[in-house]
Design an enzyme around this catalytic site. Sequence first.
Site, mmCIF file in Angstrom:
data_model
loop_
_atom_site.group_PDB
_atom_site.id
_atom_site.type_symbol
_atom_site.label_atom_id
_atom_site.label_comp_id
_atom_site.label_asym_id
_atom_site.label_seq_id
_atom_site.Cartn_x
_atom_site.Cartn_y
_atom_site.Cartn_z
ATOM 1 N N ARG A 18 125.684 93.187 26.167
ATOM 2 C CA ARG A 18 125.739 92.043 27.098
ATOM 3 C C ARG A 18 124.706 92.189 28.216
ATOM 4 O O ARG A 18 123.707 91.482 28.244
ATOM 5 C CB ARG A 18 127.166 91.919 27.675
ATOM 6 C CG ARG A 18 127.438 90.628 28.415
ATOM 7 C CD ARG A 18 126.958 90.609 29.848
ATOM 8 N NE ARG A 18 127.505 91.646 30.694
ATOM 9 C CZ ARG A 18 127.083 91.865 31.929
ATOM 10 N NH1 ARG A 18 126.122 91.127 32.462
ATOM 11 N NH2 ARG A 18 127.579 92.859 32.653
ATOM 12 N N ASP A 19 124.904 93.144 29.102
ATOM 13 C CA ASP A 19 124.004 93.275 30.257
ATOM 14 C C ASP A 19 122.615 93.697 29.778
ATOM 15 O O ASP A 19 121.590 93.278 30.325
ATOM 16 C CB ASP A 19 124.568 94.328 31.225
ATOM 17 C CG ASP A 19 124.134 94.114 32.670
ATOM 18 O OD1 ASP A 19 123.179 93.370 32.901
ATOM 19 O OD2 ASP A 19 124.760 94.709 33.560
ATOM 20 N N ASN A 70 120.692 99.095 33.252
ATOM 21 C CA ASN A 70 121.897 99.818 33.648
ATOM 22 C C ASN A 70 121.636 101.314 33.565
ATOM 23 O O ASN A 70 120.727 101.768 32.864
ATOM 24 C CB ASN A 70 123.041 99.504 32.678
ATOM 25 C CG ASN A 70 123.490 98.058 32.762
ATOM 26 O OD1 ASN A 70 122.968 97.207 32.070
ATOM 27 N ND2 ASN A 70 124.448 97.794 33.624
ATOM 28 N N HIS A 100 123.093 100.037 38.236
ATOM 29 C CA HIS A 100 121.766 99.813 37.651
ATOM 30 C C HIS A 100 120.863 100.905 38.208
ATOM 31 O O HIS A 100 121.166 101.500 39.243
ATOM 32 C CB HIS A 100 121.265 98.405 37.984
ATOM 33 C CG HIS A 100 121.946 97.344 37.155
ATOM 34 N ND1 HIS A 100 121.361 96.780 36.054
ATOM 35 C CD2 HIS A 100 123.169 96.781 37.251
ATOM 36 C CE1 HIS A 100 122.194 95.888 35.510
ATOM 37 N NE2 HIS A 100 123.307 95.872 36.221
ATOM 38 N N HIS A 138 129.627 100.173 38.218
ATOM 39 C CA HIS A 138 128.609 99.572 37.336
ATOM 40 C C HIS A 138 127.263 99.725 38.032
ATOM 41 O O HIS A 138 126.935 98.967 38.954
ATOM 42 C CB HIS A 138 128.999 98.103 37.133
ATOM 43 C CG HIS A 138 128.056 97.274 36.342
ATOM 44 N ND1 HIS A 138 128.323 96.851 35.053
ATOM 45 C CD2 HIS A 138 126.862 96.738 36.658
ATOM 46 C CE1 HIS A 138 127.335 96.094 34.617
ATOM 47 N NE2 HIS A 138 126.427 96.005 35.566
ATOM 48 N N CYS A 140 119.818 91.677 35.303
ATOM 49 C CA CYS A 140 120.408 90.342 35.430
ATOM 50 C C CYS A 140 119.298 89.319 35.640
ATOM 51 O O CYS A 140 118.478 89.487 36.538
ATOM 52 C CB CYS A 140 121.385 90.319 36.603
ATOM 53 S SG CYS A 140 122.038 88.670 36.924
HETATM 54 P P1 HMG Z 1 126.774 74.813 36.318
HETATM 55 O O1 HMG Z 1 125.434 74.276 35.902
HETATM 56 O O2 HMG Z 1 127.126 74.768 37.753
HETATM 57 O O3 HMG Z 1 128.019 74.234 35.532
HETATM 58 O O4 HMG Z 1 126.848 76.326 35.808
HETATM 59 P P2 HMG Z 1 128.330 72.931 34.773
HETATM 60 O O5 HMG Z 1 129.809 72.903 34.638
HETATM 61 O O6 HMG Z 1 127.616 71.763 35.418
HETATM 62 O O7 HMG Z 1 127.702 73.181 33.308
HETATM 63 C C1 HMG Z 1 126.316 73.142 33.021
HETATM 64 C C2 HMG Z 1 126.142 73.076 31.515
HETATM 65 O O8 HMG Z 1 126.657 74.255 30.922
HETATM 66 C C3 HMG Z 1 126.919 71.920 30.878
HETATM 67 O O9 HMG Z 1 126.218 71.571 29.692
HETATM 68 C C4 HMG Z 1 128.243 72.578 30.501
HETATM 69 O O10 HMG Z 1 128.867 71.933 29.436
HETATM 70 C C5 HMG Z 1 127.759 73.953 30.071
HETATM 71 P P3 HMG Z 1 125.271 70.296 29.628
HETATM 72 O O11 HMG Z 1 126.181 69.150 29.916
HETATM 73 O O12 HMG Z 1 124.234 70.507 30.711
HETATM 74 O O13 HMG Z 1 124.736 70.355 28.246
HETATM 75 N N1 HMG Z 1 128.751 75.006 30.248
HETATM 76 C C6 HMG Z 1 129.090 75.877 29.286
HETATM 77 N N2 HMG Z 1 128.676 76.004 28.018
HETATM 78 C C7 HMG Z 1 129.228 77.011 27.310
HETATM 79 N N3 HMG Z 1 130.102 77.899 27.812
HETATM 80 C C8 HMG Z 1 130.524 77.796 29.083
HETATM 81 C C9 HMG Z 1 130.008 76.749 29.874
HETATM 82 N N4 HMG Z 1 130.206 76.362 31.152
HETATM 83 C C10 HMG Z 1 129.444 75.294 31.364
HETATM 84 N N5 HMG Z 1 131.387 78.669 29.573
HETATM 85 C C11 HMG Z 1 128.011 78.289 35.126
HETATM 86 C C12 HMG Z 1 127.949 77.158 36.135
HETATM 87 C C13 HMG Z 1 128.991 79.305 35.676
HETATM 88 C C14 HMG Z 1 128.458 77.757 33.786
HETATM 89 C C15 HMG Z 1 126.571 78.892 35.005
HETATM 90 O O14 HMG Z 1 126.119 79.196 36.274
HETATM 91 C C16 HMG Z 1 126.520 80.145 34.162
HETATM 92 O O15 HMG Z 1 126.770 80.083 32.962
HETATM 93 N N6 HMG Z 1 126.162 81.293 34.782
HETATM 94 C C17 HMG Z 1 126.127 82.564 34.092
HETATM 95 C C18 HMG Z 1 125.005 83.421 34.648
HETATM 96 C C19 HMG Z 1 125.049 84.773 33.992
HETATM 97 O O16 HMG Z 1 125.549 84.947 32.895
HETATM 98 N N7 HMG Z 1 124.488 85.775 34.717
HETATM 99 C C20 HMG Z 1 124.442 87.128 34.225
HETATM 100 C C21 HMG Z 1 125.775 87.790 34.175
HETATM 101 S S1 HMG Z 1 126.339 88.447 35.728
HETATM 102 C C22 HMG Z 1 125.594 89.998 35.841
HETATM 103 O O17 HMG Z 1 124.742 90.324 35.063
HETATM 104 C C23 HMG Z 1 126.118 90.965 36.867
HETATM 105 C C24 HMG Z 1 127.024 92.056 36.253
HETATM 106 O O18 HMG Z 1 126.317 92.780 35.256
HETATM 107 C C25 HMG Z 1 127.497 93.027 37.353
HETATM 108 C C26 HMG Z 1 126.347 93.564 38.218
HETATM 109 O O19 HMG Z 1 125.374 94.123 37.669
HETATM 110 O O20 HMG Z 1 126.476 93.416 39.438
HETATM 111 C C27 HMG Z 1 128.268 91.456 35.611
HETATM 112 MG MG MG Z 2 124.915 94.390 35.606
#
Ligand code: HMG
Ligand code: MG
Length: 292
Positions: free
Chosen positions: A16-17, A251, A211, A209, A242
């Site tokens: 994933r990450d 990571n 990095h 967690h 990310c």
């Molecule tokens: P948004 O644009 O505000 O939300 O995104 P929305 O509700 O307007 O949806 C936008 C589009 O996405 C729409 O589609 C929805 O249907 C679709 P469109 O009409 O444009 O075709 N949609 C989805 N599709 C599939 N599955 C879903 C979903 N939700 C909406 N679940 C949202 C808000 C939260 C969805 C967006 O910001 C997002 O997906 N963000 C994820 C970002 C991400 O994954 N970042 C990396 C992970 S975090 C990380 O790495 C940190 C971590 O490792 C810890 C650390 O290191 O600190 C965990």
């Molecule tokens: Mg991370």
Amino acid sequence: MTLGAREVLLCEVGPRDGLQNEQRIVSVDDKVRFIELLVAAGIREIEVTSFVSPRWVPQLADAENVLARVRPLAAGALLSALVPNERGLERALACGVGKISVFTAASEAFAQKNINATIAESIDRFVPVVRAAHAAGVVVRGYVSCIVACPYDGPVTPDAVRETCARLAEIGVDELDLGDTIGVAHPDDIARVLESCSSVRPMDELVLHLHDTQQRAIPCAERALALGVRRFDGSAAGIGGCPYAPGASGNIATELLDDLCIARGYSTSIDRTALGRAARFIESVLAEPVVG
Ligand code: HMG
Ligand code: MG
């Protein structure tokens, strides 16, 4: 997951990450092979993908296909996935995951960039997710990103991290995972934030967690171990980052974490030689030239 007295749990987040930030989109076949090798290495918990918007993270748009293929291969391992909202939870439950991870931050700017919500909005959004996950018998991890610094807002205080942890605990998450998203922590920073958050959950239940942007992740993990932390995330070969945290690198490598634990007299479930095989495999996949 309950741990023995000298046991450390290493959760592998590479699929994933590790793969969410790659310029290339790794094939489903290669993702499945990577996860299969991780299972063969004895990893007990693997974060295999994300059920986020494919517009936001196209690298993991194949989440359903990956899970359908790996579930039958992963008998002994707990498979988990990131879920940002109810839509993500529905997708995750349909795939039969055993655990989900909701994710927010201790920094408003990062929450906005990463999930398009304030911290409070994100936690409100998680309330029905946690309730429905529990009703389905699925365990919930709650990530707090930017535990030391934010790529947009700079330093983050331990109080801010504890406050986000406390809110997640109030809504019922089973596990708190503290992320040094951009890999800038010093061991003293980690000690301060862990001590602060241990008022919400005991040290041996918190997950760290790290990095490894500044090559201080191992000294940070070592300090955390000494303070009683027994759960760490890592990625084989140290892949990752990310896409919404500019400057973040991979990571902490699971191999290095495993070496550290063994050197300090702890046991892990891992077959180190087999883990090396998984790390070399994913390195070779990522070393192939990007087509197109
Ligand atoms: P948004 O644009 O505000 O939300 O995104 P929305 O509700 O307007 O949806 C936008 C589009 O996405 C729409 O589609 C929805 O249907 C679709 P469109 O009409 O444009 O075709 N949609 C989805 N599709 C599939 N599955 C879903 C979903 N939700 C909406 N679940 C949202 C808000 C939260 C969805 C967006 O910001 C997002 O997906 N963000 C994820 C970002 C991400 O994954 N970042 C990396 C992970 S975090 C990380 O790495 C940190 C971590 O490792 C810890 C650390 O290191 O600190 C965990
Ligand atoms: Mg991370």
